[in-house]
Design a protein around this motif. Structure first.
Motif, PDB file in Angstrom:
ATOM      1  N   HIS A 179       0.734  -1.201   0.098  1.00 57.29           N
ATOM      2  CA  HIS A 179      -0.010  -0.158  -0.212  1.00 57.29           C
ATOM      3  C   HIS A 179       0.949   1.312  -0.055  1.00 57.29           C
ATOM      4  O   HIS A 179       0.359   2.454   0.245  1.00 57.29           O
ATOM      5  N   HIS A 180       2.124   1.041   0.215  1.00 58.08           N
ATOM      6  CA  HIS A 180       3.097   2.270   0.054  1.00 58.08           C
ATOM      7  C   HIS A 180       4.386   1.898  -0.845  1.00 58.08           C
ATOM      8  O   HIS A 180       4.711   0.777  -0.778  1.00 58.08           O
ATOM      9  N   PRO A 181       4.897   2.794  -1.755  1.00 58.06           N
ATOM     10  CA  PRO A 181       6.108   2.449  -2.413  1.00 58.06           C
ATOM     11  C   PRO A 181       7.297   2.655  -1.817  1.00 58.06           C
ATOM     12  O   PRO A 181       8.487   2.855  -2.561  1.00 58.06           O
ATOM     13  N   PHE A 182       7.362   2.844  -0.415  1.00 60.83           N
ATOM     14  CA  PHE A 182       8.445   2.897   0.332  1.00 60.83           C
ATOM     15  C   PHE A 182       8.519   2.469   1.606  1.00 60.83           C
ATOM     16  O   PHE A 182       7.386   1.854   2.088  1.00 60.83           O
ATOM     17  N   VAL A 216      11.462  13.117  -8.309  1.00 65.76           N
ATOM     18  CA  VAL A 216      11.739  12.223  -7.496  1.00 65.76           C
ATOM     19  C   VAL A 216      10.522  11.720  -7.123  1.00 65.76           C
ATOM     20  O   VAL A 216      10.466  10.222  -6.979  1.00 65.76           O
ATOM     21  N   ALA A 217       9.305  12.207  -6.952  1.00 66.94           N
ATOM     22  CA  ALA A 217       8.035  11.570  -6.588  1.00 66.94           C
ATOM     23  C   ALA A 217       7.697  10.534  -7.495  1.00 66.94           C
ATOM     24  O   ALA A 217       7.360   9.546  -7.512  1.00 66.94           O
ATOM     25  N   HIS A 218       8.027  11.139  -8.761  1.00 72.58           N
ATOM     26  CA  HIS A 218       7.148  10.366  -9.944  1.00 72.58           C
ATOM     27  C   HIS A 218       8.133   9.084 -10.311  1.00 72.58           C
ATOM     28  O   HIS A 218       7.703   8.018 -10.566  1.00 72.58           O
ATOM     29  N   GLY A 219       9.468   9.276  -9.890  1.00 70.56           N
ATOM     30  CA  GLY A 219      10.352   8.257  -9.952  1.00 70.56           C
ATOM     31  C   GLY A 219      10.213   7.267  -9.176  1.00 70.56           C
ATOM     32  O   GLY A 219      10.301   5.882  -9.261  1.00 70.56           O
ATOM     33  N   ILE A 220       9.933   7.523  -7.816  1.00 70.29           N
ATOM     34  CA  ILE A 220       9.666   6.646  -6.928  1.00 70.29           C
ATOM     35  C   ILE A 220       8.394   5.650  -7.151  1.00 70.29           C
ATOM     36  O   ILE A 220       8.671   4.352  -7.211  1.00 70.29           O
ATOM     37  N   ILE A 221       7.506   6.220  -7.569  1.00 69.66           N
ATOM     38  CA  ILE A 221       6.132   5.585  -7.906  1.00 69.66           C
ATOM     39  C   ILE A 221       6.354   4.693  -9.159  1.00 69.66           C
ATOM     40  O   ILE A 221       5.974   3.411  -9.097  1.00 69.66           O
ATOM     41  N   SER A 222       6.939   5.209 -10.201  1.00 72.62           N
ATOM     42  CA  SER A 222       7.106   4.482 -11.532  1.00 72.62           C
ATOM     43  C   SER A 222       8.149   3.224 -11.217  1.00 72.62           C
ATOM     44  O   SER A 222       7.609   2.016 -11.558  1.00 72.62           O
ATOM     45  N   ARG A 223       9.020   3.345 -10.533  1.00 75.51           N
ATOM     46  CA  ARG A 223      10.114   2.342 -10.223  1.00 75.51           C
ATOM     47  C   ARG A 223       9.294   1.251  -9.552  1.00 75.51           C
ATOM     48  O   ARG A 223       9.653  -0.036  -9.860  1.00 75.51           O
ATOM     49  N   PHE A 224       8.660   1.468  -8.362  1.00 76.28           N
ATOM     50  CA  PHE A 224       8.053   0.846  -7.644  1.00 76.28           C
ATOM     51  C   PHE A 224       6.882   0.108  -8.403  1.00 76.28           C
ATOM     52  O   PHE A 224       7.004  -1.357  -8.258  1.00 76.28           O
ATOM     53  N   LEU A 280       1.442   7.695 -17.582  1.00 77.16           N
ATOM     54  CA  LEU A 280       2.181   8.866 -18.272  1.00 77.16           C
ATOM     55  C   LEU A 280       3.593   9.007 -17.719  1.00 77.16           C
ATOM     56  O   LEU A 280       4.704   9.246 -18.176  1.00 77.16           O
ATOM     57  N   ILE A 281       3.724   8.447 -16.348  1.00 73.52           N
ATOM     58  CA  ILE A 281       5.178   8.496 -15.754  1.00 73.52           C
ATOM     59  C   ILE A 281       5.952   7.093 -16.053  1.00 73.52           C
ATOM     60  O   ILE A 281       6.999   6.993 -15.659  1.00 73.52           O
ATOM     61  N   GLY A 282       5.473   6.107 -16.821  1.00 75.71           N
ATOM     62  CA  GLY A 282       6.111   5.114 -17.328  1.00 75.71           C
ATOM     63  C   GLY A 282       5.678   3.824 -16.648  1.00 75.71           C
ATOM     64  O   GLY A 282       6.841   3.098 -16.978  1.00 75.71           O
ATOM     65  N   VAL A 283       4.821   3.786 -16.079  1.00 70.89           N
ATOM     66  CA  VAL A 283       4.376   2.435 -15.536  1.00 70.89           C
ATOM     67  C   VAL A 283       3.797   1.251 -16.487  1.00 70.89           C
ATOM     68  O   VAL A 283       3.105   1.735 -17.237  1.00 70.89           O
TER      69      VAL A 283
END
Length: 748
Positions: free
Chosen positions: A440-443, A486-494, A514-517
């Motif tokens: 439920h969270h990307p970190f 940073v925020a978009h990178g965290i979400i898309s990578r996870f 849009l952010i690459g998922v």
């Protein structure tokens, strides 16, 4: 997949190298020694040696050492230490650059020298903002040393010190002194060397013809005996118009090891009568010309690695990072039209076991804890088993299916950073043997859950609950950098590391894409326990009315955590405007707690809104339906939600909604049907609210339509739909041929 993992490993390894080197650079700058000029002590030693040398004195001169290890440190310094030289003079370019690492390496090299030294400030000493480092560690950029039968003068040929100032100083210094021979050291040559060099000589402050001629005329008028300079990897000794010019550039760096460019240093001897003799000390290395050239290249590269290894690694790792990013951008296959078909069922032959990892849970009141709690209840009502891994808040009672981790860090009364290293938690998850892990969270605990899923080889589902970019104000990074990168990178990578992604609205799905998922994405709003808001304890509602609204005003209500990203100040501005307009008597109840409470209390008091705004605080979840049943209009100003479950709850309670335009609001509130949605403009929003406050029939009609619209978002439908997403995640782990064929029995 293996290639992607290898590229990720290469990328993060080089990123770690770059960050480490940058941190090391910061450390060097922060811990640079505060020592006074070292040349003062060196001059004291030289003067003492001069007093003890009645028969004359000799000294060594080096040029173009360039932080050389193989030649200057390992060959020239030992020979000087074993010679009769009383001291050493650098004619310039003793370092390969003026960076902090170069100067620190030089200090290490000079510590091997048994003799005192004097340094000429030249181009390499000046580069990379090195002038301050030279001045701090050694002394001024131009100076003179007077011995019993010799005067040494050091000029700054870099342009750092104005030439006219130095020429005036030189004239004043030598005007009345013709008793001693004078040697001037300058970092660049005043005349071109013979023979001509391949790479050319350094340019400096007196390289322009008019400046050079002016200085040469001054030196001849002042009867200077000799100019010694560096600036090229060669040796040249010429006398022009009675002035002797020596260029020495063989103490290190890259030499050709031929007849014009070779390793060497000079020994100068000054007799009691002031006569100066110069001896060339050639450094013989390999026996043949080819071997010497190879050896010279090796010495040069070795010095670069020894002194500039951090620069080399920084540049190399930077290129690797850029290369990996470009490779991913140009050559990685992307699915621009993802297949969203769920496919056939997966028959486990038993209830499913789902482990959930969340950074927040009850009793913390917020959208994520409520969503997780409802999903757990809905899945368990269908017979499935659920294990929640979440933080402990220190006062909750044991709850079946909930494993709480003690907090490493606490902020306020509710926010907890859980300890992810509890062995008991790992054991509990292994014993639970989940079929799917829901994150439920990307970190933090989300990342922990992802690692455990990889270890257990089970599929993962990630729910995108939170717009991280709206929390830039709580992150110690520049706001724009965090919001835009940073925020978009965290979400898309996870999200791309998970098997399935759940989003609450179509707009959130579009953002994720849009952010690459590229992982499969399903729109699935969190369910609402609609019956709780339909069947409300009327006696409880009456008691709340007597306490909170005894004078029967029109009642506005908002349910939100009192934090900056919830935009509560917008509501206070609108209430101020309503009061100024003379709106019908009203009162706003704010349900929720948070770090902005003190600020809001001050604002309410300062604006005289004590009778219009009541900060109720955090209400128990079971009492929220009664608070909503008490109200007439639900107001909401947050634009940081991905869904905004409180809006659906208000609709289930039969309240019309007045909200600020945002993707989740527009997904559930139909403008002018179940509520009013406006841009984030206080005047426009207040106009809409005021109009609804004075129109009872519109309020009732919109409230009834809102209640009907909320019925489709029941917890039962929600949990059943999420279960199908779990099945899709399991199916994704099946062999392709099995997934395409008949339903497969996965009973274990």
């Amino acid at each position: 997949m293996k290639r992607r993992h290898l590229l990720s490993l290469i990328f993060y390894a080089n990123l770690a190298i770059v960050l480490s080197i940058l941190s090391y650079r910061v450390y060097l700058y922060a811990t640079a020694p505060e020592a006074s000029a070292l040349l003062v002590h060196q001059i004291d030693r030289i003067e003492a040696a001069d007093r003890n040398a009645p028969d004359g004195i000799s000294f060594a001169v080096v040029g173009e050492a360039n932080n050389s290890i193989g030649v200057f440190e390992k060959q020239i310094i030992p020979r000087i230490n074993a010679s009769d030289a009383a001291f050493v003079v650098s004619a310039g370019n003793l370092v390969s650059g003026g960076g902090e690492d170069k100067y620190r390496a030089l200090l290490g090299t000079l510590s091997r020298l048994d003799r005192p030294y004097l340094l000429t400030f030249a181009n390499n000493e000046y580069d990379e903002f090195g002038s301050g480092r030279f001045y701090q560690r050694f002394g001024p950029h131009f100076y003179s040393v007077t011995l019993s039968n010799l005067r040494l003068i050091f000029l700054d040929g870099t342009g750092r010190t104005p030439t006219d100032w130095q020429e005036r100083w030189l004239a004043d210094l030598l005007e009345d002194d013709s008793t001693r021979p004078v040697i001037v050291f300058l970092g660049h040559a005043l005349i071109e060397p013979e023979p001509e060099t391949i790479f050319g000589t350094d340019r400096g402050a007196w390289s322009a013809p008019e400046d050079r001629d002016r200085l040469l005329g001054l030196l001849r008028a002042l009867e200077v005996d000799m100019v010694i300079s560096a600036g090229a990897a060669t040796y040249s000794d010429q006398t022009v118009d009675g002035l002797r010019h020596i260029l020495t550039g063989g103490a290190g760096g890259f030499v050709l090891n031929d007849e014009t460019s070779f390793y060497h240093y000079l020994t100068l001897t000054v007799s009691p009568q002031g006569e100066i003799s110069v001896a060339l000390e050639r450094i013989d290395t390999a026996p043949t010309r080819l071997a010497r050239r190879i050896e010279g290249l090796w010495f040069f590269i070795y010095s670069l690695f020894y002194v500039g290894i951090w620069n080399f690694l920084l540049i190399f790792s930077g290129f690797v990072i850029i290369g990996v990013l470009l490779f991913n951008r140009l050559f990685r296959e992307r699915e621009y039209y993802p297949n969203t078909r769920m496919g056939g069922p997966v028959d486990l032959g038993r209830p499913m076991r789902i482990a959930m990892f969340t950074n927040s849970y009850l009793p913390f009141l917020g959208g994520v804890p409520v969503s997780v709690s409802r999903l757990k209840a809905g899945l368990e009502s269908q017979g499935h088993e659920v294990l929640i891994i979440c933080p402990s808040y220190g006062r909750e009672s044991p709850e079946p299916g909930v494993f709480r981790l003690p907090a490493l860090f606490r902020s306020g009364t509710l926010v907890r950073i859980a300890n992810p290293f509890r062995i008991a938690m790992w054991r509990a998850v292994r014993e639970f043997d989940p079929d799917v892990i829901h994150l439920h969270h990307p970190f933090w605990l989300g990342s922990l859950g992802l690692r455990i899923a990889q270890r257990l080889d089970v599929p993962t589902v990630f729910t995108y609950h939170t717009r991280l970019e709206k929390y830039a104000h709580v992150v110690p990074l520049p706001g724009a950098l965090f919001r835009n990168v940073v925020a978009h990178g965290i979400i898309s990578r996870f999200a791309n590391r998970c098997d399935q992604v759940i989003v609450p609205t179509p707009v959130a799905r579009d953002y994720i894409r849009l952010i690459g998922v590229t992982s499969p994405v399903t729109v699935q709003p969190t369910g609402v326990e609609v019956e709780r808001y339909r069947d409300v304890d009327r006696a409880k509602v009456d008691r709340l009315r007597e306490t909170l609204n005894p004078d029967g005003r029109l009642l506005l209500i908002s349910v939100s955590r009192l934090s900056k990203e919830k935009n509560i100040d917008f509501l206070i501005d609108a209430i101020t405007d309503l009061k100024r307009r003379g709106a019908p008597p009203f009162r706003l109840l704010l349900l929720g707690e948070g770090e902005e409470r003190g600020h809001l209390e001050d604002t309410i008091g300062r604006r005289g809104l004590g009778n219009e705004v009541t900060l109720v605080g955090a209400a128990p979840a079971e009492d929220v339906p009664a608070y909503l049943a008490l109200a007439d209009i639900f107001v909401f100003a947050s634009v940081s939600e991905t869904q905004g479950m409180v809006v659906l709850e208000a609709m289930a309670a039969g309240l019309p909604v007045v909200a600020v335009q945002s993707s989740p609001i527009e997904a559930f509130v139909e403008n002018h049907e179940t509520g009013l949605v406006t841009p984030e403009d206080v005047c426009v929003w207040t106009d809409a609210l005021h109009a609804l406050m004075v129109n009872r029939s519109d309020r009732h009609a919109m409230g009834a339509a809102a209640r009907d619209a909320a019925q489709q978002y029941s917890v039962e439908s929600f949990s059943a739909d999420v279960h199908r997403i779990y099945e899709a995640a399991l199916r994704g782990r099946m062999p392709t041929e099995a997934a395409a064929g008949e339903p497969r029995d996965l009973t274990v």
